[in-house]
Structure formats: structure tokens, C-alpha cells
Scaffold this motif. Structure first.
Motif, PDB file in Angstrom:
ATOM      1  N   LEU A 176       0.823  -1.198   0.000  1.00  0.00           N
ATOM      2  CA  LEU A 176       0.000   0.000   0.000  1.00  0.00           C
ATOM      3  C   LEU A 176       0.862   1.254   0.000  1.00  0.00           C
ATOM      4  O   LEU A 176       0.596   2.212  -0.732  1.00  0.00           O
ATOM      5  N   GLN A 177       1.908   1.263   0.817  1.00  0.00           N
ATOM      6  CA  GLN A 177       2.786   2.425   0.856  1.00  0.00           C
ATOM      7  C   GLN A 177       3.431   2.666  -0.502  1.00  0.00           C
ATOM      8  O   GLN A 177       3.511   3.801  -0.972  1.00  0.00           O
ATOM      9  N   TYR A 178       3.895   1.603  -1.137  1.00  0.00           N
ATOM     10  CA  TYR A 178       4.531   1.721  -2.450  1.00  0.00           C
ATOM     11  C   TYR A 178       3.562   2.331  -3.460  1.00  0.00           C
ATOM     12  O   TYR A 178       3.898   3.298  -4.160  1.00  0.00           O
ATOM     13  N   VAL A 191       6.319  14.130  -2.485  1.00  0.00           N
ATOM     14  CA  VAL A 191       6.940  12.876  -2.068  1.00  0.00           C
ATOM     15  C   VAL A 191       6.574  12.614  -0.611  1.00  0.00           C
ATOM     16  O   VAL A 191       6.792  13.467   0.260  1.00  0.00           O
ATOM     17  N   ILE A 192       6.025  11.443  -0.336  1.00  0.00           N
ATOM     18  CA  ILE A 192       5.581  11.115   1.020  1.00  0.00           C
ATOM     19  C   ILE A 192       6.788  10.846   1.908  1.00  0.00           C
ATOM     20  O   ILE A 192       7.680  10.073   1.548  1.00  0.00           O
ATOM     21  N   THR A 193       6.792  11.474   3.075  1.00  0.00           N
ATOM     22  CA  THR A 193       7.870  11.274   4.045  1.00  0.00           C
ATOM     23  C   THR A 193       7.431  10.435   5.232  1.00  0.00           C
ATOM     24  O   THR A 193       8.262   9.859   5.927  1.00  0.00           O
ATOM     25  N   GLU A 194       6.136  10.364   5.522  1.00  0.00           N
ATOM     26  CA  GLU A 194       5.616   9.483   6.573  1.00  0.00           C
ATOM     27  C   GLU A 194       4.155   9.178   6.306  1.00  0.00           C
ATOM     28  O   GLU A 194       3.467   9.935   5.619  1.00  0.00           O
ATOM     29  N   PHE A 195       3.700   8.031   6.854  1.00  0.00           N
ATOM     30  CA  PHE A 195       2.348   7.543   6.594  1.00  0.00           C
ATOM     31  C   PHE A 195       1.443   7.579   7.817  1.00  0.00           C
ATOM     32  O   PHE A 195       0.246   7.381   7.696  1.00  0.00           O
ATOM     33  N   GLN A 196       1.987   7.762   8.997  1.00  0.00           N
ATOM     34  CA  GLN A 196       1.181   7.808  10.203  1.00  0.00           C
ATOM     35  C   GLN A 196       1.769   8.817  11.191  1.00  0.00           C
ATOM     36  O   GLN A 196       2.988   9.060  11.146  1.00  0.00           O
ATOM     37  N   ILE A 199      -0.472  11.057   6.498  1.00  0.00           N
ATOM     38  CA  ILE A 199       0.527  11.207   5.450  1.00  0.00           C
ATOM     39  C   ILE A 199       1.056  12.637   5.428  1.00  0.00           C
ATOM     40  O   ILE A 199       0.281  13.600   5.447  1.00  0.00           O
ATOM     41  N   ARG A 200       2.376  12.751   5.353  1.00  0.00           N
ATOM     42  CA  ARG A 200       3.038  14.038   5.182  1.00  0.00           C
ATOM     43  C   ARG A 200       3.916  13.961   3.932  1.00  0.00           C
ATOM     44  O   ARG A 200       4.472  12.912   3.627  1.00  0.00           O
ATOM     45  N   THR A 201       4.028  15.065   3.248  1.00  0.00           N
ATOM     46  CA  THR A 201       4.819  15.107   2.009  1.00  0.00           C
ATOM     47  C   THR A 201       5.816  16.261   2.051  1.00  0.00           C
ATOM     48  O   THR A 201       5.726  17.165   2.877  1.00  0.00           O
ATOM     49  N   ARG A 202       6.734  16.208   1.130  1.00  0.00           N
ATOM     50  CA  ARG A 202       7.664  17.337   0.923  1.00  0.00           C
ATOM     51  C   ARG A 202       7.736  17.661  -0.572  1.00  0.00           C
ATOM     52  O   ARG A 202       7.343  16.892  -1.409  1.00  0.00           O
TER      53      ARG A 202
END
Length: 202
Positions: A176-178, A191-196, A199-202
Motif C-alpha cells: 500500500l505504501q509503495y 513525495v511522502i515522508t511518513e504515513f502515520q 501522510i506528510r509530504t515534501r
């Protein structure tokens, strides 16, 4: 976490998602049991071998699904499908100590058996009976594993809790993360930096 969830393929024969709930590989018959401390013991008719979880994981054939911008080898790309028990959150109940509210605990509907499908654009649950749901991966806002279930949150939808009766929770978290990571990049959402916890992106 159950051994079948941790070892998403058999270290002995490399068959993906072949380890059953009792720890036995359906392909080669090797049985994986809890050993001393945090170690895992592999038992065959001819041998007994005990190693740490990290040592066993290092023997698995699956590629790292956590990297950015990589394609999976041929035959290992989505779509994926698996039997699951799924349930949706129905609300939240206050957790109190006396008159103080300490937080909120989500309540869930009863689990429904069905089929989970993951493509490079959607995650879909089709129950054996009743209506299912299909969410765009670009709308997923959190992927949170526990010791026995995986929780998904999508924008505008209640939390879904998934239990993989035959498959590996850890492998499905990576799948799922992929897929979500690459859906975000294709959509220009960063680009996702964390999922929990979300979700956070940069």
C-alpha cells in the motif's frame, strides 16, 4: 505481530505469503515458531535453526518497497488481491476518567469477509455480501499498522480496519505504501515522508 505477518515469504523456499497462521509454510513444510527471547525457530524433519527476526528477514527475496521512484520487477507489480476481514469506523466514543475526557476511541461495525484489491490507482474492498467501497490512492491520508490489523484512512471516508487472514500484514503495508507513494508523485502531490498518524509530504 504474528510470524506469518512478519515473514511475508518463507526464508527456506522463498514462496511469498505461504506461511499459515500456525507458522507452517504451505509450499515446503518448514514450520516457524517463537524461539528464545525474540528469536524465531525454523523446524524441518532434518534440522532446527534459530535466528533473530532481522536475520530471517535478510534472507527474503522481495525487493525493498519503501524506496522512491523505483519500479518493481516484472511479475511483482500491482495489481494485488487478498482475502480480508474488513470493517469501517462508525464513530468515536469518549474515553473518560471521572469527568475528564482523556481522548476518543473509534468504534467499528462488525467485520465483513471479502476481497481486497490494490491497483496503481485504487484500493477496493468487495465483500462477500453487501456493498463495498473503492478509494483513489491519491485520497489516502494515513496507513497505520497495528500488531494484527492495518488501518486505512481516505479523505471523506471513515477509517477502514483490515485483517489479513491468509496474507502478511507487513507485506500489505509495504504494498500500500509503495502504490500510494507513486500515486502521489504521479498526481504532483509531493513525495511522502511518513504515513502515520497521517501522510506528510515534501
Amino acid at each position: 505481530m504474528a510470524i506469518k505477518d512478519l515473514l511475508w515469504a518463507c526464508p527456506a523456499c522463498h514462496r511469498v505469503e505461504s506461511i499459515a497462521a500456525d507458522g507452517r509454510c504451505s509450499a515446503c513444510g518448514t514450520r516457524y515458531l517463537r524461539g528464545t527471547g525474540a528469536r524465531i525457530r525454523a523446524v524441518t524433519p532434518d534440522s532446527v535453526k534459530e535466528q533473530t527476526a532481522l536475520e530471517w528477514l535478510a534472507q527474503l527475496p522481495w525487493p525493498d518497497l519503501e524506496g522512491d521512484g523505483r519500479s518493481l520487477p516484472a511479475g511483482l507489480a500491482p495489481p494485488f488481491a487478498q482475502r480480508v476481514l474488513a470493517r469501517l469506523a462508525t464513530g468515536a466514543e469518549a474515553l473518560r476518567r471521572g469527568t475528564d475526557c482523556l481522548g476518543f476511541i473509534e468504534s467499528f461495525a462488525p467485520s465483513a469477509p471479502g476481497r481486497l484489491e490494490l491497483t496503481d490507482t485504487h484500493v477496493t474492498f468487495m465483500p462477500d455480501q453487501g456493498a463495498g467501497w473503492s478509494w483513489e490512492l491519491t485520497g489516502i491520508t494515513a496507513i497505520s499498522p497495528s500488531s494484527s490489523a492495518l488501518q486505512l484512512k481516505a479523505r471523506g471516508h471513515p477509517v477502514a480496519q483490515l485483517r489479513f487472514t491468509d496474507g502478511s500484514l507487513r507485506l500489505w503495508e509495504q504494498r500500500l505504501q509503495y502504490c500510494v507513494r507513486h500515486a502521489y508523485v504521479r498526481a504532483g502531490q509531493g513525495v511522502i515522508t511518513e504515513f502515520q498518524p497521517r501522510i506528510r509530504t515534501r
